[in-house]
Design a protein around this motif. Sequence first.
Motif, PDB file in Angstrom:
ATOM      1  N   MET A   1     -23.912  -2.868  19.573  1.00  0.00           N
ATOM      2  CA  MET A   1     -21.937  -2.728  18.569  1.00  0.00           C
ATOM      3  C   MET A   1     -21.481  -1.619  18.819  1.00  0.00           C
ATOM      4  N   ASN A   2     -20.348  -1.186  19.313  1.00  0.00           N
ATOM      5  CA  ASN A   2     -19.843   0.039  18.726  1.00  0.00           C
ATOM      6  C   ASN A   2     -18.647  -1.054  17.077  1.00  0.00           C
ATOM      7  N   GLN A   3     -18.288   0.493  16.252  1.00  0.00           N
ATOM      8  CA  GLN A   3     -17.780   0.192  15.355  1.00  0.00           C
ATOM      9  C   GLN A   3     -16.789   1.377  15.088  1.00  0.00           C
ATOM     10  N   ARG A   4     -15.761   1.571  14.354  1.00  0.00           N
ATOM     11  CA  ARG A   4     -15.074   2.277  14.149  1.00  0.00           C
ATOM     12  C   ARG A   4     -14.073   1.798  12.873  1.00  0.00           C
ATOM     13  N   GLY A   5     -14.105   2.632  11.442  1.00  0.00           N
ATOM     14  CA  GLY A   5     -13.562   2.572  10.472  1.00  0.00           C
ATOM     15  C   GLY A   5     -12.701   3.376  10.158  1.00  0.00           C
ATOM     16  N   PHE A   6     -11.390   3.344   9.803  1.00  0.00           N
ATOM     17  CA  PHE A   6     -10.470   4.416   9.833  1.00  0.00           C
ATOM     18  C   PHE A   6      -9.700   3.581   8.612  1.00  0.00           C
ATOM     19  N   LYS A   7      -8.937   5.112   7.546  1.00  0.00           N
ATOM     20  CA  LYS A   7      -8.186   4.269   6.730  1.00  0.00           C
ATOM     21  C   LYS A   7      -6.538   5.438   7.223  1.00  0.00           C
ATOM     22  N   MET A   8      -5.287   4.432   7.129  1.00  0.00           N
ATOM     23  CA  MET A   8      -4.041   4.414   6.669  1.00  0.00           C
ATOM     24  C   MET A   8      -3.407   4.832   5.838  1.00  0.00           C
ATOM     25  N   ARG A   9      -1.890   5.215   5.792  1.00  0.00           N
ATOM     26  CA  ARG A   9      -0.977   5.061   4.132  1.00  0.00           C
ATOM     27  C   ARG A   9       0.299   4.660   4.298  1.00  0.00           C
ATOM     28  N   LEU A  10       0.057   4.096   3.593  1.00  0.00           N
ATOM     29  CA  LEU A  10       1.852   3.449   3.733  1.00  0.00           C
ATOM     30  C   LEU A  10       2.180   3.640   2.810  1.00  0.00           C
ATOM     31  N   LYS A  11       3.754   3.876   2.779  1.00  0.00           N
ATOM     32  CA  LYS A  11       5.199   4.435   2.349  1.00  0.00           C
ATOM     33  C   LYS A  11       5.126   3.272   1.140  1.00  0.00           C
ATOM     34  N   PRO A  12       5.823   3.845   0.006  1.00  0.00           N
ATOM     35  CA  PRO A  12       5.440   2.861  -1.440  1.00  0.00           C
ATOM     36  C   PRO A  12       6.000   1.872  -1.451  1.00  0.00           C
ATOM     37  N   GLY A  13       6.461   0.630  -1.854  1.00  0.00           N
ATOM     38  CA  GLY A  13       7.233  -0.707  -1.906  1.00  0.00           C
ATOM     39  C   GLY A  13       6.515  -1.132   0.220  1.00  0.00           C
ATOM     40  N   MET A  14       6.485  -0.829   0.942  1.00  0.00           N
ATOM     41  CA  MET A  14       5.830  -1.309   2.016  1.00  0.00           C
ATOM     42  C   MET A  14       5.189  -2.040   2.453  1.00  0.00           C
ATOM     43  N   ALA A  15       4.471  -3.023   1.614  1.00  0.00           N
ATOM     44  CA  ALA A  15       2.896  -3.835   1.880  1.00  0.00           C
ATOM     45  C   ALA A  15       3.629  -5.145   2.205  1.00  0.00           C
ATOM     46  N   GLU A  16       4.561  -5.296   1.970  1.00  0.00           N
ATOM     47  CA  GLU A  16       5.051  -7.114   1.911  1.00  0.00           C
ATOM     48  C   GLU A  16       4.850  -6.182   3.815  1.00  0.00           C
ATOM     49  N   GLU A  17       6.609  -5.764   3.365  1.00  0.00           N
ATOM     50  CA  GLU A  17       6.723  -5.407   5.249  1.00  0.00           C
ATOM     51  C   GLU A  17       5.733  -4.898   5.810  1.00  0.00           C
ATOM     52  N   TYR A  18       4.776  -4.469   5.624  1.00  0.00           N
ATOM     53  CA  TYR A  18       3.463  -4.234   6.483  1.00  0.00           C
ATOM     54  C   TYR A  18       2.473  -5.330   6.943  1.00  0.00           C
ATOM     55  N   LYS A  19       2.422  -6.296   6.120  1.00  0.00           N
ATOM     56  CA  LYS A  19       2.070  -7.639   6.200  1.00  0.00           C
ATOM     57  C   LYS A  19       2.306  -8.413   7.577  1.00  0.00           C
TER      58      LYS A  19
END
Length: 104
Positions: free
Chosen positions: A1-19
């Motif tokens: 199994m090949n698995q990848r993990g990474f991180k990204m960053r949201l702009k402030p106040g954008m969590a609900e819109e991202y979801k």
Amino acid sequence: MNQRGFKMRLKPGMAEEYKRRHDALWPDLAEALKAAGIHDYSIFLDEETLILFAVLKLREGHTADDLPQLPVMRRWWDHMADIMEVEPGNRPRQWPLQPMFYFA
């Protein structure tokens, strides 16, 4: 199994819109991800830092590295560019994460 993990960053106040945008993932993008061999893909949010943590599994013979060339992928990046940190060309800024532990 090949698995990848990474991180990204949201702009402030954008969590609900991202979801909201991910809850309405385009069918043609979902199909492109599947066709590239991506499955079991999750993204989590650290609300304090606005860091998104992503982990996905890749099937044998995957073509995930070719996704940036697909028009649907570039359209998605353009669609998301206003709510998260991006590179030139609107690709989300990603920081790969080193696997440290796996429990099955």
